[in-house]
Design an enzyme around this catalytic site. Sequence first.
Site, PDB file in Angstrom:
ATOM      1  CG  PHE A  24       0.882  -5.523   4.125  1.00 17.78           C
ATOM      2  CD1 PHE A  24       2.113  -6.090   4.445  1.00 17.78           C
ATOM      3  CD2 PHE A  24      -0.256  -6.029   4.757  1.00 17.78           C
ATOM      4  CE1 PHE A  24       2.211  -7.129   5.368  1.00 17.78           C
ATOM      5  CE2 PHE A  24      -0.166  -7.056   5.685  1.00 17.78           C
ATOM      6  CZ  PHE A  24       1.067  -7.608   5.989  1.00 17.78           C
ATOM      7  N   GLY A  25       0.315  -7.177   1.093  1.00 13.01           N
ATOM      8  CA  GLY A  25      -0.604  -8.282   0.823  1.00 13.01           C
ATOM      9  C   GLY A  25      -0.641  -9.247   1.988  1.00 13.01           C
ATOM     10  CE1 TYR A  26      -5.246  -7.318   3.584  1.00 13.68           C
ATOM     11  CE2 TYR A  26      -6.354  -9.357   4.132  1.00 13.68           C
ATOM     12  CZ  TYR A  26      -6.398  -8.060   3.689  1.00 13.68           C
ATOM     13  OH  TYR A  26      -7.610  -7.503   3.342  1.00 13.68           O
ATOM     14  N   GLY A  27      -3.434 -11.749   1.936  1.00 16.79           N
ATOM     15  CA  GLY A  27      -4.317 -12.842   1.516  1.00 16.79           C
ATOM     16  C   GLY A  27      -3.816 -13.426   0.216  1.00 16.79           C
ATOM     17  CB  SER A  28      -5.412 -13.888  -3.096  1.00 16.45           C
ATOM     18  OG  SER A  28      -5.760 -12.555  -3.371  1.00 16.45           O
ATOM     19  CD  GLU A  99      -8.683  -8.843  -4.781  1.00 20.92           C
ATOM     20  OE1 GLU A  99      -9.718  -9.241  -4.207  1.00 20.92           O
ATOM     21  OE2 GLU A  99      -7.899  -9.607  -5.343  1.00 20.92           O
TER      22      GLU A  99
HETATM   23  C1  BEZ Z   1      -4.342  -9.329  -0.007  1.00 18.91           C
HETATM   24  O1  BEZ Z   1      -3.769  -8.590   0.776  1.00 18.91           O
HETATM   25  O2  BEZ Z   1      -3.842 -10.374  -0.382  1.00 18.91           O
HETATM   26  C2  BEZ Z   1      -5.671  -8.955  -0.508  1.00 18.91           C
HETATM   27  C3  BEZ Z   1      -6.487  -8.241   0.271  1.00 18.91           C
HETATM   28  C4  BEZ Z   1      -7.719  -7.890  -0.199  1.00 18.91           C
HETATM   29  C5  BEZ Z   1      -8.084  -8.244  -1.442  1.00 18.91           C
HETATM   30  C6  BEZ Z   1      -7.240  -8.960  -2.202  1.00 18.91           C
HETATM   31  C7  BEZ Z   1      -6.028  -9.319  -1.761  1.00 18.91           C
END
Ligand code: BEZ
Length: 199
Positions: A24-28, A99
């Site tokens: 699951f991605g929530y940022g980049s 990361e």
């Molecule tokens: C993400 O979910 O996009 C993410 C979270 C932590 C580090 C890098 C990406």
Amino acid sequence: MSHDTTARNRRMTHFDDHDALWLFGYGSLIWKADFPFLERRCAHVHGWVRRFWQGSHDHRGTPEAPGRVATLVREPGAICHGMAYRIAPEVLGPLDIREKNGYLRELTRLHFDDGGQPAGADGLLYLATEDNAAFLGDAPLDAIAAQIAVAHGPSGPNRDYLVHLARALRELGVDDPHVFALAARLPHPAGDDCPHDPK
Ligand code: BEZ
């Protein structure tokens, strides 16, 4: 002080014997999927909110002038929307390195937004908690936006991370008041006569 979480993540072997797993991605990861994936689906997780509370010393800032990037913070009843990727377990190795600045793999239940089957899956997300050395925590929105506006690291300006994320969330139809409030506070780049539009 070392922020490197790579070794701890390698010891988290939950999905090593699976053909594939959901991340699951929530940022980049929402707007920068520069890794191989088998499938992606809009998804959400329960009990979390997205916050720009993690320091970035290696991507969007420096040790002397850290930037701020997203992590998740527990909030009962909340829902955080993002993007889920089905990946081969080997893909996690390079992501652990990308990361490494305080993020640890966290097991999660994720729920797909499209109503298709399966409706959910067990998977992973990367989480930076308050006990990691790079964690910055809460601050007034004006202060967070001011820090993001000036920070710059090897991956580029911190403001680009925020603008890309705000745009991607708008395109997905996701309302995220924290992210949109920060994007609205970014000063316009010098020479930019147009009001900044984070869409
Ligand atoms: C993400 O979910 O996009 C993410 C979270 C932590 C580090 C890098 C990406």
